[in-house]
Motif scaffolding. Structure first.
Motif, PDB file in Angstrom:
ATOM      1  N   ARG A 159       0.932  -1.061   0.111  1.00 44.62           N
ATOM      2  CA  ARG A 159       0.136   0.002  -0.097  1.00 44.62           C
ATOM      3  C   ARG A 159       0.835   1.228  -0.072  1.00 44.62           C
ATOM      4  O   ARG A 159       1.761   1.489   0.845  1.00 44.62           O
ATOM      5  N   VAL A 199      -3.687  10.615  -2.094  1.00 45.75           N
ATOM      6  CA  VAL A 199      -3.602   9.533  -3.078  1.00 45.75           C
ATOM      7  C   VAL A 199      -3.370   8.245  -2.425  1.00 45.75           C
ATOM      8  O   VAL A 199      -2.328   8.417  -1.701  1.00 45.75           O
ATOM      9  N   GLN A 200      -4.030   6.985  -2.545  1.00 48.24           N
ATOM     10  CA  GLN A 200      -3.898   5.952  -2.068  1.00 48.24           C
ATOM     11  C   GLN A 200      -3.664   4.847  -3.091  1.00 48.24           C
ATOM     12  O   GLN A 200      -4.580   4.680  -4.116  1.00 48.24           O
ATOM     13  N   SER A 201      -2.695   3.886  -3.364  1.00 41.10           N
ATOM     14  CA  SER A 201      -2.566   3.002  -4.328  1.00 41.10           C
ATOM     15  C   SER A 201      -2.274   1.627  -3.416  1.00 41.10           C
ATOM     16  O   SER A 201      -1.781   1.779  -2.423  1.00 41.10           O
ATOM     17  N   SER A 202      -2.664   0.351  -3.987  1.00 45.63           N
ATOM     18  CA  SER A 202      -2.500  -0.855  -3.605  1.00 45.63           C
ATOM     19  C   SER A 202      -2.159  -1.827  -4.734  1.00 45.63           C
ATOM     20  O   SER A 202      -2.848  -1.840  -5.779  1.00 45.63           O
ATOM     21  N   ARG A 203      -1.119  -2.581  -4.383  1.00 42.92           N
ATOM     22  CA  ARG A 203      -0.820  -3.815  -5.170  1.00 42.92           C
ATOM     23  C   ARG A 203      -0.394  -5.013  -4.524  1.00 42.92           C
ATOM     24  O   ARG A 203      -0.237  -5.166  -3.323  1.00 42.92           O
TER      25      ARG A 203
END
Length: 104
Positions: free
Chosen positions: A6, A89-93
């Motif tokens: 995250r 901003v938030q991103s998840s992989r």
């Protein structure tokens, strides 16, 4: 096993505050509910004001179930209110380790 990475971009000038609130209020709840905690990192070079967290789970279903239970906890909702407005901003992989990865 899967690893969730995250990445949160924190508003400029708010990184120390966000990390402090997370360490005191968010992390203890996540440790109670989520999979294995591998680390929490801030950026020093490149795009600044980022926090990256790594958690591992047995499977996507395991992750989904654990996160659903955590989201239902009023303590987690109170934590989210404390950090409201601090993130841009938030991103998840989801990462799958290779056969030779030490995190298998």
């Amino acid at each position: 096993m899967i690893v969730e990475e995250r990445d949160y971009r924190v508003r400029a000038g708010k990184l120390a505050s966000f990390v402090s609130i997370y360490g005191e209020h968010g992390l203890p709840i996540q440790i109670e509910y989520l999979g294995t905690f591998h680390g929490y990192f801030t950026t020093e070079i490149g795009e600044l004001n980022h926090v990256v967290a790594w958690w591992s789970y047995d499977s996507l279903d395991d992750r989904e179930n654990r996160r659903a239970r955590m989201m239902a906890d009023p303590r987690w909702q109170a934590y989210l209110a404390k950090v409201d407005g601090l993130l841009d901003v938030q991103s998840s992989r989801i990462l799958k380790p290779t056969a030779f990865s030490p995190l298998r």
